[in-house]
Design a protein around this motif. Structure first.
Motif, PDB file in Angstrom:
ATOM      1  N   ALA A 129      29.507   2.593  66.662  1.00 45.60           N
ATOM      2  CA  ALA A 129      29.911   2.410  65.261  1.00 45.60           C
ATOM      3  C   ALA A 129      28.690   2.300  64.376  1.00 45.60           C
ATOM      4  CB  ALA A 129      30.768   1.156  65.128  1.00 45.60           C
ATOM      5  N   THR A 130      28.948   2.364  63.079  1.00 46.95           N
ATOM      6  CA  THR A 130      27.919   2.093  62.083  1.00 46.95           C
ATOM      7  C   THR A 130      28.538   1.193  61.012  1.00 46.95           C
ATOM      8  OG1 THR A 130      28.470   4.096  60.849  1.00 46.95           O
ATOM      9  CG2 THR A 130      26.653   4.251  62.397  1.00 46.95           C
ATOM     10  N   PRO A 131      27.716   0.306  60.449  1.00 51.79           N
ATOM     11  CA  PRO A 131      28.227  -0.534  59.356  1.00 51.79           C
ATOM     12  C   PRO A 131      28.369   0.299  58.086  1.00 51.79           C
ATOM     13  CG  PRO A 131      25.897  -0.996  59.758  1.00 51.79           C
ATOM     14  CD  PRO A 131      26.338  -0.013  60.804  1.00 51.79           C
ATOM     15  N   LYS A 132      29.395  -0.012  57.304  1.00 53.40           N
ATOM     16  CA  LYS A 132      29.552   0.642  56.013  1.00 53.40           C
ATOM     17  C   LYS A 132      28.623  -0.032  55.016  1.00 53.40           C
ATOM     18  CE  LYS A 132      34.299   2.244  56.454  1.00 53.40           C
ATOM     19  NZ  LYS A 132      35.652   2.188  55.870  1.00 53.40           N
ATOM     20  N   PRO A 133      28.091   0.734  54.069  1.00 55.52           N
ATOM     21  CA  PRO A 133      27.228   0.117  53.069  1.00 55.52           C
ATOM     22  C   PRO A 133      28.006  -0.879  52.207  1.00 55.52           C
ATOM     23  CG  PRO A 133      27.356   2.521  52.783  1.00 55.52           C
ATOM     24  CD  PRO A 133      28.252   2.153  53.912  1.00 55.52           C
ATOM     25  N   LEU A 134      27.322  -1.932  51.771  1.00 60.24           N
ATOM     26  CA  LEU A 134      27.957  -2.926  50.908  1.00 60.24           C
ATOM     27  C   LEU A 134      28.212  -2.319  49.533  1.00 60.24           C
ATOM     28  CD1 LEU A 134      25.824  -6.099  51.674  1.00 60.24           C
ATOM     29  CD2 LEU A 134      28.138  -5.593  52.456  1.00 60.24           C
TER      30      LEU A 134
END
Length: 136
Positions: A129-134
């Motif tokens: 996975a990758t984190p979504k940008p804030l």
């Protein structure tokens, strides 16, 4: 010392590109209220997906008040984790892999892996996975 009314929550959910991954950041000192919040967030994830992966990113970690949490709540959290978690990654903070290994029942097949702070990208790759940008 800040009061509980103005204290910053120690647990913050991290949005990702996978709906069946629960990711969060744990910062500073974790109170019993923070643990209750974490358990509630996990319960929401379990309701949406019978099996999930978990990624926990520790930043400026200062410990947790396990003694303030009831034994029933701890037991229920363990039972639900055993039933729902496939893979668990931790970034930074303490090496909880041996502690978490004892948290899961011996018959449960949960993959656990700890990554150092400078290995965050590898941790995200390990859970796929990758984190979504804030959104600011």
């Amino acid at each position: 010392m800040p009061s509980s009314l103005n204290a910053v929550p120690a647990v913050r959910r991290i949005e990702t590109d996978r709906t069946d991954l629960f990711a969060c950041e744990i910062t500073g000192h974790v109170s019993a209220a923070d643990l209750e919040n974490l358990y509630g967030l996990l319960e929401g994830a379990y309701a949406l997906h019978p099996r999930i992966d978990v990624l926990v990113h520790f930043t400026n970690y200062e410990g947790v008040d396990w003694s303030e949490l009831s034994d029933d709540t701890k037991k229920e959290g363990q039972e639900h984790a055993n039933a729902h978690i496939r893979k668990c990654a931790s970034i930074g903070g303490p090496d909880w892999v041996s502690h978490f290994s004892g948290f899961f029942a011996p018959s449960i097949d949960v993959e656990l892996k700890r990554f150092d702070e400078d290995e965050a990208e590898q941790a995200w790759a390990w859970v796929g996975a990758t984190p979504k940008p804030l959104d600011i």
